[in-house]
Design a protein around this motif. Structure first.
Motif, PDB file in Angstrom:
ATOM      1  N   SER A   1      44.593  46.067  35.969  1.00 12.35           N
ATOM      2  CA  SER A   1      43.621  45.419  36.843  1.00 12.35           C
ATOM      3  C   SER A   1      43.936  45.701  38.307  1.00 12.35           C
ATOM      4  O   SER A   1      45.096  45.686  38.721  1.00 12.35           O
ATOM      5  CB  SER A   1      43.647  43.907  36.598  1.00 12.35           C
ATOM      6  N   ARG A   2      42.877  45.933  39.096  1.00 12.80           N
ATOM      7  CA  ARG A   2      43.041  46.051  40.553  1.00 12.80           C
ATOM      8  C   ARG A   2      42.879  44.691  41.221  1.00 12.80           C
ATOM      9  O   ARG A   2      42.919  44.597  42.439  1.00 12.80           O
ATOM     10  CB  ARG A   2      41.992  47.031  41.121  1.00 12.80           C
ATOM     11  N   HIS A   3      42.659  43.657  40.413  1.00  9.22           N
ATOM     12  CA  HIS A   3      42.558  42.287  40.962  1.00  9.22           C
ATOM     13  C   HIS A   3      43.373  41.378  40.053  1.00  9.22           C
ATOM     14  O   HIS A   3      42.836  40.485  39.382  1.00  9.22           O
ATOM     15  CB  HIS A   3      41.090  41.848  41.051  1.00  9.22           C
TER      16      HIS A   3
ATOM     17  N   TYR B   1      32.500  41.166  38.379  1.00  2.90           N
ATOM     18  CA  TYR B   1      32.809  42.594  38.560  1.00  2.90           C
ATOM     19  C   TYR B   1      34.267  42.845  38.178  1.00  2.90           C
ATOM     20  O   TYR B   1      35.153  42.055  38.543  1.00  2.90           O
ATOM     21  CB  TYR B   1      32.602  43.008  40.013  1.00  2.90           C
ATOM     22  N   PHE B   2      34.507  43.944  37.508  1.00  2.00           N
ATOM     23  CA  PHE B   2      35.862  44.326  37.084  1.00  2.00           C
ATOM     24  C   PHE B   2      36.199  45.699  37.652  1.00  2.00           C
ATOM     25  O   PHE B   2      35.345  46.601  37.625  1.00  2.00           O
ATOM     26  CB  PHE B   2      35.933  44.441  35.556  1.00  2.00           C
ATOM     27  N   VAL B   3      37.423  45.848  38.151  1.00  2.00           N
ATOM     28  CA  VAL B   3      37.907  47.162  38.593  1.00  2.00           C
ATOM     29  C   VAL B   3      39.277  47.362  37.952  1.00  2.00           C
ATOM     30  O   VAL B   3      40.203  46.574  38.192  1.00  2.00           O
ATOM     31  CB  VAL B   3      38.031  47.256  40.128  1.00  2.00           C
ATOM     32  N   TYR B   4      39.386  48.388  37.118  1.00  2.00           N
ATOM     33  CA  TYR B   4      40.644  48.693  36.433  1.00  2.00           C
ATOM     34  C   TYR B   4      41.030  50.131  36.699  1.00  2.00           C
ATOM     35  O   TYR B   4      40.154  50.991  36.905  1.00  2.00           O
ATOM     36  CB  TYR B   4      40.512  48.453  34.916  1.00  2.00           C
ATOM     37  N   GLN B   5      42.348  50.369  36.702  1.00  2.00           N
ATOM     38  CA  GLN B   5      42.832  51.720  37.030  1.00  2.00           C
ATOM     39  C   GLN B   5      43.669  52.260  35.890  1.00  2.00           C
ATOM     40  O   GLN B   5      44.514  51.549  35.326  1.00  2.00           O
ATOM     41  CB  GLN B   5      43.677  51.652  38.308  1.00  2.00           C
TER      42      GLN B   5
ATOM     43  N   SER C   1      33.853  38.412  42.392  1.00  2.00           N
ATOM     44  CA  SER C   1      32.480  37.895  42.436  1.00  2.00           C
ATOM     45  C   SER C   1      31.592  38.728  43.351  1.00  2.00           C
ATOM     46  O   SER C   1      30.397  38.460  43.475  1.00  2.00           O
ATOM     47  CB  SER C   1      32.485  36.432  42.872  1.00  2.00           C
ATOM     48  N   GLU C   2      32.177  39.745  43.988  1.00  2.12           N
ATOM     49  CA  GLU C   2      31.384  40.631  44.863  1.00  2.12           C
ATOM     50  C   GLU C   2      31.510  42.059  44.353  1.00  2.12           C
ATOM     51  O   GLU C   2      32.596  42.473  43.919  1.00  2.12           O
ATOM     52  CB  GLU C   2      31.942  40.598  46.288  1.00  2.12           C
ATOM     53  N   SER C   3      30.442  42.817  44.496  1.00  2.78           N
ATOM     54  CA  SER C   3      30.452  44.207  44.034  1.00  2.78           C
ATOM     55  C   SER C   3      31.377  45.062  44.899  1.00  2.78           C
ATOM     56  O   SER C   3      31.403  44.909  46.119  1.00  2.78           O
ATOM     57  CB  SER C   3      29.038  44.792  44.118  1.00  2.78           C
ATOM     58  N   PRO C   4      32.116  45.986  44.287  1.00  5.41           N
ATOM     59  CA  PRO C   4      32.919  46.917  45.079  1.00  5.41           C
ATOM     60  C   PRO C   4      32.079  48.061  45.659  1.00  5.41           C
ATOM     61  O   PRO C   4      32.610  48.910  46.369  1.00  5.41           O
ATOM     62  CB  PRO C   4      33.932  47.452  44.052  1.00  5.41           C
ATOM     63  N   PHE C   5      30.783  48.091  45.363  1.00  5.93           N
ATOM     64  CA  PHE C   5      29.930  49.224  45.759  1.00  5.93           C
ATOM     65  C   PHE C   5      28.936  48.845  46.852  1.00  5.93           C
ATOM     66  O   PHE C   5      28.478  47.699  46.905  1.00  5.93           O
ATOM     67  CB  PHE C   5      29.138  49.734  44.551  1.00  5.93           C
ATOM     68  N   PRO C   6      28.517  49.832  47.646  1.00  2.87           N
ATOM     69  CA  PRO C   6      27.506  49.553  48.677  1.00  2.87           C
ATOM     70  C   PRO C   6      26.068  49.631  48.147  1.00  2.87           C
ATOM     71  O   PRO C   6      25.132  49.386  48.893  1.00  2.87           O
ATOM     72  CB  PRO C   6      27.757  50.677  49.699  1.00  2.87           C
ATOM     73  N   VAL C   7      25.889  49.983  46.870  1.00  6.19           N
ATOM     74  CA  VAL C   7      24.546  50.156  46.298  1.00  6.19           C
ATOM     75  C   VAL C   7      24.345  49.104  45.205  1.00  6.19           C
ATOM     76  O   VAL C   7      25.256  48.868  44.421  1.00  6.19           O
ATOM     77  CB  VAL C   7      24.410  51.581  45.684  1.00  6.19           C
TER      78      VAL C   7
END
Ligand SMILES: C[S@@+](CC[C@H](N)C(=O)[O-])C[C@H]1O[C@@H](n2cnc3c(N)ncnc32)[C@H](O)[C@@H]1O
Length: 195
Positions: free
Chosen positions: A157-159, A189-193, A166-172
């Motif tokens: 996990s990156r978090h 939102y999930f960000v995994y590496q 609760s916020e998107s990592p993307f600008p779109v």
């Protein structure tokens, strides 16, 4: 196999047919608004979209024709099949799964994308350091996705202090995302590496 993909042609020779920078895959791109938006902002990245809904392809191709975008290639078919066969192991820089259907009925559970079987395929295809992005509006599905992600040892996990963001990592924004935001739904939102 999908309807017409032949095993001997796979994995796809991406470097020959879509030369350029890192490979970013979006799974279930719907009408392609997010895919095209990201491709516009990142002209040096190659975007491959996977979607089994034919009308979505028609919409995406209209956007691409209008914009003249050359760094996007859509694939028609099932994500389990195409993610597994169209990409070499450890060759993909990022995979994004935005608001995939939660399939709430137990008998449809195998169709969900944010479950271990699919996430293991994604993990195999990501290059070391590659990123998996996922989003859902559905609360039970968010918990299930968090548990499934925790079950894939090669994804970190990156978090780590939070189950999700609760916020998107993307600008779109995606089409569904705009709809859920307008309804005031909490989004996950999930960000995994890939380790
Ligand atoms: C709820 S829509 C979201 C569309 C878009 N990502 C958005 O956020 O606006 C989910 C999309 O994922 C696609 N999808 C779901 N499972 C899939 C699978 N196994 N293979 C390919 N596409 C799939 C569906 O056809 C649908 O277009």
């Amino acid at each position: 196999m999908g309807d017409w993909w032949k095993e001997e042609d796979l994995p796809v020779a991406w470097d020959r047919i879509l030369p350029g920078g890192p490979l970013a895959v979006e799974v279930g791109f719907g009408g392609g608004e997010f895919l095209a938006g990201m491709a516009r902002l990142n002209p040096d990245t190659r975007f491959v979209g996977i979607e089994r809904f034919g009308e979505g392809h028609r919409r995406l191709l209209k956007i691409l024709a209008g914009d003249g975008l050359r760094n996007v290639l859509p694939m028609v078919g099932d994500a389990y099949v195409l993610m597994n066969l169209a990409f070499a192991e450890e060759s993909v820089a990022s995979v994004t799964v935005n608001f995939s259907d939660p399939w709430p009925k137990a008998r449809h559970a195998r169709n969900r994308l944010l479950r271990e079987e699919f996430l293991h395929i994604v993990a195999r295809k990501l290059a070391p350091g590659g990123l998996l992005y996922a989003a859902t509006d559905d609360v039970p599905y968010a918990y299930e996705a968090a548990d499934a992600l925790a079950g894939v040892a090669s994804l970190a996990s990156r978090h780590p202090g939070a189950r999700w963001l609760s916020e998107s990592p993307f600008p779109v924004r995606t089409r569904y995302e705009r709809k859920w935001m307008a309804e005031g739904r909490p989004l996950h939102y999930f960000v995994y590496q890939k380790t």
